[in-house]
Design a protein around this motif. Structure first.
Motif, PDB file in Angstrom:
ATOM      1  N   THR A 252      52.341  86.919  36.772  1.00  0.00           N
ATOM      2  CA  THR A 252      53.364  86.868  35.732  1.00  0.00           C
ATOM      3  C   THR A 252      54.023  85.499  35.768  1.00  0.00           C
ATOM      4  O   THR A 252      54.541  85.086  36.807  1.00  0.00           O
ATOM      5  CB  THR A 252      54.426  87.954  35.933  1.00  0.00           C
TER       6      THR A 252
ATOM      7  N   THR B 275      56.927  82.846  34.387  1.00  0.00           N
ATOM      8  CA  THR B 275      58.287  82.880  33.851  1.00  0.00           C
ATOM      9  C   THR B 275      58.599  81.581  33.145  1.00  0.00           C
ATOM     10  O   THR B 275      58.495  80.508  33.732  1.00  0.00           O
ATOM     11  CB  THR B 275      59.311  83.103  34.972  1.00  0.00           C
TER      12      THR B 275
ATOM     13  N   THR C  29      58.910  86.165  30.139  1.00  0.00           N
ATOM     14  CA  THR C  29      57.695  86.143  30.952  1.00  0.00           C
ATOM     15  C   THR C  29      56.452  86.324  30.101  1.00  0.00           C
ATOM     16  O   THR C  29      56.523  86.764  28.952  1.00  0.00           O
ATOM     17  CB  THR C  29      57.740  87.265  32.016  1.00  0.00           C
TER      18      THR C  29
END
Length: 206
Positions: free
Chosen positions: A179, A181, A187
């Motif tokens: 993931t 950011t 995200t």
């Protein structure tokens, strides 16, 4: 930033960490000759904003500031100047013959893992000419040699097929998904690739 980059994490001796930091602090150009990219300075903010404002340039890149304004771009540059002073990051711009910016390169370095990540973009007019692949290959070789890295990690969104092809074609190994950011806190899913120094130079002979 991505939450788990690099995937491969091998602690390195302090002497290596210091050598990597010193190398980053000493860099002024990416490449050699008249086409070499130079370090970005705060005065480049208006020209870099003009380049980044094209959605074809900024849309796929999660590390850019949101929203894109002259103030946010200047802060982006200033942050990279601070990263260079710490031996952990570099921001380069590539100019055309008239002082306009036609490309930028953003390098993140993790000295304690002897690892780095390369990001950036070229002006759409320079796409599909083989320059992107050739330039990426040159930049990866430069990172290994000039910054004394052992590992380069790259990320791309699942939809960014051109980057998938580029990294697969250059010999990077897929390492799964993390993931990522963005600077505004949102995200996105990112695929991850890695290549070691040994594997890179075994495949890419000078």
């Amino acid at each position: 930033m991505a939450d788990s980059i690099p995937v491969t994490r091998i602690e390195v001796p302090m002497s290596r960490i210091n050598a990597i930091r010193d190398a980053v602090c000493g860099v002024t150009h990416l490449g050699e000759g008249p086409d070499a990219s130079r370090l970005a300075g705060a005065s480049d903010a208006p020209a870099l904003l003009a380049f980044l404002s094209d959605p074809a340039v900024h849309a796929p890149i999660y590390t850019l500031p949101r929203p894109l304004t002259e103030a946010s771009v200047e802060a982006f540059i200033t942050d990279h100047i601070a990263q260079r002073a710490e031996g952990e990051g570099l921001l380069f711009v590539r100019e055309d013959g008239e002082g306009g910016i036609v490309g930028y390169t953003d390098i993140q370095v993790w000295p304690h893992w002897a690892a780095g990540e390369l990001g950036g973009a070229l002006h759409p007019s320079l796409h599909n000419q083989g320059r992107g692949t050739a330039g990426a290959g040159m930049s990866f070789s430069w990172m290994f040699r000039a910054l004394h890295l052992d590992l380069i990690c790259e990320t791309a969104s699942p939809e960014n097929v051109p980057t998938h092809r580029l990294l697969d074609g250059l010999g990077f190994e897929r390492k799964g998904e993390v993931t990522s950011t963005r600077t505004d806190g949102t995200t996105r899913a990112s695929l991850v690739w890695e290549v070691t120094r040994a594997d890179w130079f075994a495949r890419h002979k000078d």
